[in-house]
Design a protein around this motif. Structure first.
Motif, PDB file in Angstrom:
ATOM      1  N   CYS A  24      44.716 -37.167  29.356  1.00 29.49           N
ATOM      2  CA  CYS A  24      44.071 -36.832  28.088  1.00 29.49           C
ATOM      3  C   CYS A  24      44.749 -37.577  26.934  1.00 29.49           C
ATOM      4  O   CYS A  24      45.909 -37.983  27.036  1.00 29.49           O
TER       5      CYS A  24
ATOM      6  N   SER B   6      45.956 -36.340  24.371  1.00 36.64           N
ATOM      7  CA  SER B   6      47.164 -35.597  23.979  1.00 36.64           C
ATOM      8  C   SER B   6      48.376 -36.042  24.800  1.00 36.64           C
ATOM      9  O   SER B   6      49.510 -35.968  24.336  1.00 36.64           O
TER      10      SER B   6
ATOM     11  N   HIS C  63      47.586 -31.168  31.368  1.00 37.89           N
ATOM     12  CA  HIS C  63      47.046 -29.867  30.963  1.00 37.89           C
ATOM     13  C   HIS C  63      45.568 -29.746  31.298  1.00 37.89           C
ATOM     14  O   HIS C  63      44.933 -28.774  30.942  1.00 37.89           O
ATOM     15  N   GLU C  64      45.014 -30.764  31.971  1.00 37.23           N
ATOM     16  CA  GLU C  64      43.616 -30.680  32.420  1.00 37.23           C
ATOM     17  C   GLU C  64      43.657 -30.698  33.941  1.00 37.23           C
ATOM     18  O   GLU C  64      44.026 -31.704  34.547  1.00 37.23           O
TER      19      GLU C  64
ATOM     20  N   ASP D 239      39.256 -28.226  28.665  1.00 37.03           N
ATOM     21  CA  ASP D 239      39.777 -28.909  27.474  1.00 37.03           C
ATOM     22  C   ASP D 239      38.700 -29.712  26.746  1.00 37.03           C
ATOM     23  O   ASP D 239      38.068 -29.209  25.823  1.00 37.03           O
TER      24      ASP D 239
HETATM   25 ZN   LIG Z   1      43.679 -32.607  26.558  1.00 39.80          ZN
END
Ligand SMILES: [Zn+2]
Ligand SMILES: [Zn+2]
Length: 345
Positions: free
Chosen positions: A38, A40, A59-60, A152
């Protein structure tokens, strides 16, 4: 187990780390079947988001439940699940008002000690705390690639579109056609706009935007605000969805809308503070909204929309790579050689 870890600014590496174990009665251990890279993650790579060396990234993710704590109600071993990118408790004052992203006990996956000390999904296993309020089951027949973005970027794109209050027949402008922008375009179409403009500077992204029914505006060739004005009889769009976060992109989003219009910002701001055109916003009676996504509220309806064939978020996946190749995946994504990369452990 294998996991992608942060090693210091500009460096990530796949290393062997201990397999995480369930620590609390509401935790679930998930065997990751697919992770994604991502924007991020790039903020972490470049040192813009603080992260402790050695922490696991990602985080995905989606996966299969391996083990559940004694107080977990909604999941059992063997369930296929998608997780939000952050945990929520479900019982604090703001969770009870439906604002899970404002949870007092919120923690973010793949962001190290500064954001709650959780593990990450660019790994073979991850522990999900408060699982009943953090994950959803993936419907039968839905693939990992279809489900993963619900946690997300799809939720974020939808959140941006919903808060732009698009009415049937409206014109909306999506600023930035990266992964979140593409999800915003897809989501905007659900609200019945007559036209969706998509502003970007990368060929592949503009082409995907076109495939999703948007009118691409290449900011390398034309001034986007002028192009939108020309396309709307000099008025401007009814709303704009900002999906970049650079202050210049926010400015474009504000200047693209007509009097009485709405600006909905979901891009991560590139600076803590900047100039805001108070007089323009006042004179033109504009509505300005900003915020990061309240994911937990949207996961179930988005899964239903995907199951019904009304959203196809997997369309934006440009590269499928092994977790072992994660370092190269970060390089490619950072260089904009890939629109969206998924990693298979
Ligand atoms: Zn993300
Ligand atoms: Zn809470």
């Amino acid at each position: 187990m294998k996991a992608l870890t942060f090693q210091g600014e500009g460096e990530v590496r796949v290393v062997d780390v201990p397999r995480p174990i369930i620590g609390g009665s509401r935790d679930v251990l998930v065997k990751v079947t697919l992770g994604a890279v991502c924007g991020s993650d790039l903020h972490i790579l470049h040192g813009q988001t603080p992260m402790n060396p050695g922490a696991v990234l990602g985080h995905e993710f989606v996966g299969v439940v391996e083990e559940v704590g004694s107080e977990v109600d909604r999941f059992q071993p063997g369930d296929r699940v998608v997780s939000s990118f952050f945990t929520a408790c479900g019982h604090c004052a703001l969770c009870r008002k439906g604002w899970f992203n404002q949870c007092a006990e919120k923690r973010t996956f793949g962001h190290g000690d500064f954001f709650g000390g959780l593990g990450g999904g660019q790994a073979e296993y991850v522990v999900v705390p408060n699982a009943d309020n953090t994950m959803e089951k993936i419907p039968d027949g839905m693939t990992d690639e279809q489900a993963i973005f619900v946690g997300d970027i799809l939720a974020t794109g939808f959140f941006g579109a919903e808060r732009a209050e698009i009415k049937p027949g409206d014109v909306t402008a999506v600023v930035g056609a990266g992964p979140v922008g593409l999800m915003a375009i897809m989501s905007a179409q659900l609200f019945g706009p007559a036209r969706v403009f998509a502003i970007d500077m990368v060929d592949d992204r503009l082409e995907l935007a076109r495939e999703l029914g948007a009118i691409p505006i290449d900011a390398r060739d034309v001034a986007p605000v002028e192009a939108i004005k020309q396309g709307t009889g000099g008025l401007g769009a009814d709303s704009s969805i900002e999906c970049v976060g650079l202050l210049s992109a926010v400015e474009t989003a504000i200047n693209s809308v007509r009097g009485g219009g709405i600006i909905s910002m979901v891009g991560v701001p590139s600076a803590n503070e900047g100039e805001f055109p108070f007089m323009r916003v006042w004179l033109k009676a504009l509505t300005f909204r900003a915020g990061w996504c309240n994911v937990q509220k949207y996961m179930r309806p988005l899964l239903d929309l995907i199951a019904a064939g009304r959203l196809r978020p997997e369309k934006i996946i440009s590269h499928r790579m092994k977790l072992d190749q994660a370092q190269e995946a970060y390089r490619m994504f950072d260089a904009r050689e890939a629109t969206k990369i998924v990693l298979i452990p």
